[in-house]
Structure formats: structure tokens, C-alpha cells
Motif scaffolding. Structure first.
Motif, PDB file in Angstrom:
ATOM      1  N   GLU A  40       0.834  -1.206   0.000  1.00  0.00           N
ATOM      2  CA  GLU A  40       0.000   0.000   0.000  1.00  0.00           C
ATOM      3  C   GLU A  40       0.873   1.263   0.000  1.00  0.00           C
ATOM      4  O   GLU A  40       0.625   2.192  -0.776  1.00  0.00           O
ATOM      5  CB  GLU A  40      -0.922   0.001   1.213  1.00  0.00           C
ATOM      6  N   ASP A  41       1.885   1.273   0.855  1.00  0.00           N
ATOM      7  CA  ASP A  41       2.791   2.439   0.917  1.00  0.00           C
ATOM      8  C   ASP A  41       3.472   2.650  -0.430  1.00  0.00           C
ATOM      9  O   ASP A  41       3.618   3.779  -0.899  1.00  0.00           O
ATOM     10  CB  ASP A  41       3.876   2.230   1.987  1.00  0.00           C
ATOM     11  N   ILE A  45       0.972   4.076  -2.921  1.00  0.00           N
ATOM     12  CA  ILE A  45       0.680   5.492  -2.605  1.00  0.00           C
ATOM     13  C   ILE A  45       1.842   6.376  -3.067  1.00  0.00           C
ATOM     14  O   ILE A  45       1.637   7.450  -3.624  1.00  0.00           O
ATOM     15  CB  ILE A  45       0.412   5.671  -1.092  1.00  0.00           C
ATOM     16  N   GLU A  70       1.877   6.190  -7.256  1.00  0.00           N
ATOM     17  CA  GLU A  70       0.681   6.262  -8.101  1.00  0.00           C
ATOM     18  C   GLU A  70       0.534   7.571  -8.897  1.00  0.00           C
ATOM     19  O   GLU A  70       0.154   7.530 -10.066  1.00  0.00           O
ATOM     20  CB  GLU A  70      -0.580   5.996  -7.267  1.00  0.00           C
ATOM     21  N   ALA A 111      -6.909   7.004  -6.325  1.00  0.00           N
ATOM     22  CA  ALA A 111      -7.055   6.282  -5.051  1.00  0.00           C
ATOM     23  C   ALA A 111      -7.974   5.077  -5.227  1.00  0.00           C
ATOM     24  O   ALA A 111      -7.711   4.000  -4.670  1.00  0.00           O
ATOM     25  CB  ALA A 111      -7.608   7.217  -3.997  1.00  0.00           C
ATOM     26  N   ARG A 124      -6.090   2.289  -6.789  1.00  0.00           N
ATOM     27  CA  ARG A 124      -5.203   1.648  -5.809  1.00  0.00           C
ATOM     28  C   ARG A 124      -5.993   0.701  -4.903  1.00  0.00           C
ATOM     29  O   ARG A 124      -5.585  -0.427  -4.662  1.00  0.00           O
ATOM     30  CB  ARG A 124      -4.506   2.713  -4.970  1.00  0.00           C
TER      31      ARG A 124
END
Lengths: 179, 144
Positions: free
Chosen positions: A8-9, A12, A15, B39, B42
Motif C-alpha cells: 500500500e505504501d 501510494i 501512483e 485512489a 489503488r
């Protein structure tokens, strides 16, 4: 990059730049999002167990493959439906500038500069553009860029040099900016 | 004295830095909609992470279902699909074989016979021919 980095990090962190890269390559927000999501899913499903320091080159390799496939599909689509005049007009600097009313002049000037830079990048060939972004923006090595773009290191150097030369010339000619 | 190549490289370096600066600015100034969309992409990818992280054995343990039950349900599922698929396949095979053999066994009628109207002259000629044949047969029988 720390070894304890979670997926996830990592996503983020990467992206927004990845989105900008695909958006420049496709000139379409929707297509850019599709390609970005596909690449993220592929990374997560296939390579989550790899060490986190390998994620970045792997992710960009997937992304570059998606961009290449997208361009191939567009080429075939244009061949099959040649009578349809759905060619994307050449992007103008204003296309990259978002309309935000009542902005101070300083902000507007910054936005204009940013739009100009993006416009110049969009006018490069996809290979030159992606090579420049991977090498300069992402800070990847020549070897890593060559691996990601599936070409030789010599080609990477050539694409990169041509991209920078073209950008400099266009900045000097079109916008009176000298270095 | 600087080398020509160094002079040539310097502007390129400045160009690169300028473009990178603008790229960083563009990322910082992405619109709220764009950020939301990114987001969402993701999150969609990370849901796959949760799915793929789950060990199938853990999943079974958590749900309290044994392997034999899973195997049984799998077989029942398969058998029920076979139950449906077999008659469908048999009926399709039957229809195909029937249409194939019908087409083979019945010869096509000649086009001349399909004609609905025959000319009257042809009928008269046929009658004459039959009469002449009959006469010839009679003559041969008398001669015998």
C-alpha cells in the motif's frame, strides 16, 4: 526504500507519478486510469511476494507493457475504422492547464509553465517520452530503463539524448527560454 | 577552459531540471477528481492483495468446512452439470445425425419432373408411340 515497505505504501508513493506518465502516453484520463489500475493489480497479484526493492522496476515494466499494448490496439483500431475521423487533435498547452477561476497571477504563470512543459513532453515520441520520464523523473539507471522498455542500453541512451535535445530546442524556439 | 561536450551538456541538464520541476508541480496540483480516481484504482488493486494473501487452508479452517465436504459439494456440482449437459448433447447429436442421413438417403428430384405444366404435344406423341409399340407387339404375336 526500506525493506518493511508495504504494498500500500509503495502504491501510494508511486501512483501519482505513474498516472502522469500514462496520461502523457495516452492523452486520456480514462485510459490512463485503466492502464494504471491494470498494472497495480498485476503487480499485487503476481509479485507481492517479491522483495519490496524490486517492486519499482517490476511495476514500471508492467506499466510500459500496458502502454505498448494500448498503442498497438489504437493502431489496429485506426486501421480497421479508418473512415472514422476520431484522431485526437494535437494537444495544446492549454489542454494541460486546469481552469481555476480567480487565481493570483503568480499561480497562473506557474500553471502556464507547467502546461507548457507537459505539452512539450506529450509531443515527443512515446519511446523518447517514457525514456526521459524513467531516467530523469524516476531516477532509474540506463540498465533498469533498458530492461523496463525491453530495448538495448544503447537505444535508451539515444532516446534519452534525443528527448532532451528536442525539449531544449522547443523550449528555446517556441517559448524563448534559453539555458 | 571547458570542453565543448561539457558546454553542450549543461543546457541539457538545465532543460531536464526545468521539465522535472514542472512535472513535480503537475503531480502536486492534480485535481481532486483525478486524485480520487487514482485512489480508487489503488484500492481496487489492494483488494486483490487481501484475496491473494488468504491461504486456502486458513480459509477452510476459519469457515469450519472439512475437505471431504468440499470434495462432496464439488462432485455434486459436477454431477448436476453432467445431468443437464448429457441430454442436451444427446439431443443435438440426434438432430444432426437425422438431418445428415435424410439428406443422404433421399435423392433429389430431377428438375424436369418438378415442372407442373407439360406441353400437350408431348402427351400426343407419347400416346402415338404407345400405340405403335402395341401394334408391333400384336403383329409379332400373330406371326408366331
Amino acid at each position: 526504500m526500506s525493506p518493511a515497505l508495504t504494498m500500500e505504501d509503495f502504491l501510494i508513493d508511486i501512483e501519482k507519478r505513474a498516472y502522469r506518465m500514462v496520461a502523457l502516453a495516452t492523452s486520456s484520463h480514462a485510459d490512463a486510469l485503466d492502464l494504471l489500475q491494470d498494472s497495480m493489480i498485476k503487480l499485487v497479484t503476481n509479485y507481492q511476494n517479491k522483495p519490496s526493492n524490486e517492486w519499482k522496476p517490476l511495476f514500471y515494466k508492467i506499466l510500459q507493457n500496458r502502454i505498448r499494448d494500448w498503442h498497438r490496439q489504437q493502431k489496429v483500431k485506426n486501421l480497421l475504422f479508418f473512415w472514422k475521423n476520431d484522431e485526437i487533435d494535437e494537444l495544446q498547452p492549454d489542454d494541460f492547464a486546469e481552469i481555476k477561476p480567480q487565481q493570483p497571477e503568480n499561480d497562473l504563470a506557474k500553471e502556464q509553465q507547467q502546461a507548457t512543459a507537459l505539452h512539450l513532453l506529450a509531443r515527443l515520441s512515446v519511446k523518447q517520452q517514457q525514456c526521459f520520464l524513467l531516467r530523469s523523473w524516476e531516477g532509474l539507471s540506463v540498465a533498469q530503463t533498458a530492461e523496463i522498455m525491453a530495448c538495448s542500453q544503447g537505444s535508451v541512451k539515444t532516446h534519452y539524448f534525443r528527448a532532451v535535445t528536442k525539449l531544449r530546442r522547443q523550449l528555446e524556439e517556441d517559448h524563448d527560454i534559453t539555458f | 577552459m571547458t570542453s565543448p561536450s561539457k558546454n553542450k551538456m549543461q543546457p541539457n541538464k538545465n532543460t531536464e531540471q526545468e521539465i522535472i520541476k514542472q512535472l513535480d508541480n503537475s503531480v502536486d496540483r492534480l485535481s481532486v477528481n483525478q486524485l480520487n480516481d487514482i485512489a480508487q484504482a489503488r484500492v481496487a488493486a489492494l483488494t486483490k492483495l487481501n484475496v491473494h494473501n488468504v491461504n486456502p487452508e486458513d480459509n477452510i479452517k476459519q469457515s469450519g468446512i472439512s475437505w471431504s465436504e468440499i470434495l462432496k459439494s464439488y462432485i455434486v456440482e459436477r454431477v448436476s452439470s453432467i445431468k443437464l449437459a448429457l441430454p442436451v448433447a444427446a439431443s443435438i447429436a440426434l438432430v444432426i445425425s437425422l438431418t445428415y442421413f435424410q439428406a443422404e438417403s433421399i435423392p433429389e428430384l430431377p428438375v424436369a419432373m418438378m415442372a407442373t405444366e407439360f406441353p400437350l404435344e408431348d402427351f400426343a406423341m407419347l400416346e402415338d408411340l404407345e400405340f405403335v409399340t402395341w401394334l408391333a407387339e400384336n403383329e409379332t404375336s400373330v406371326a408366331l
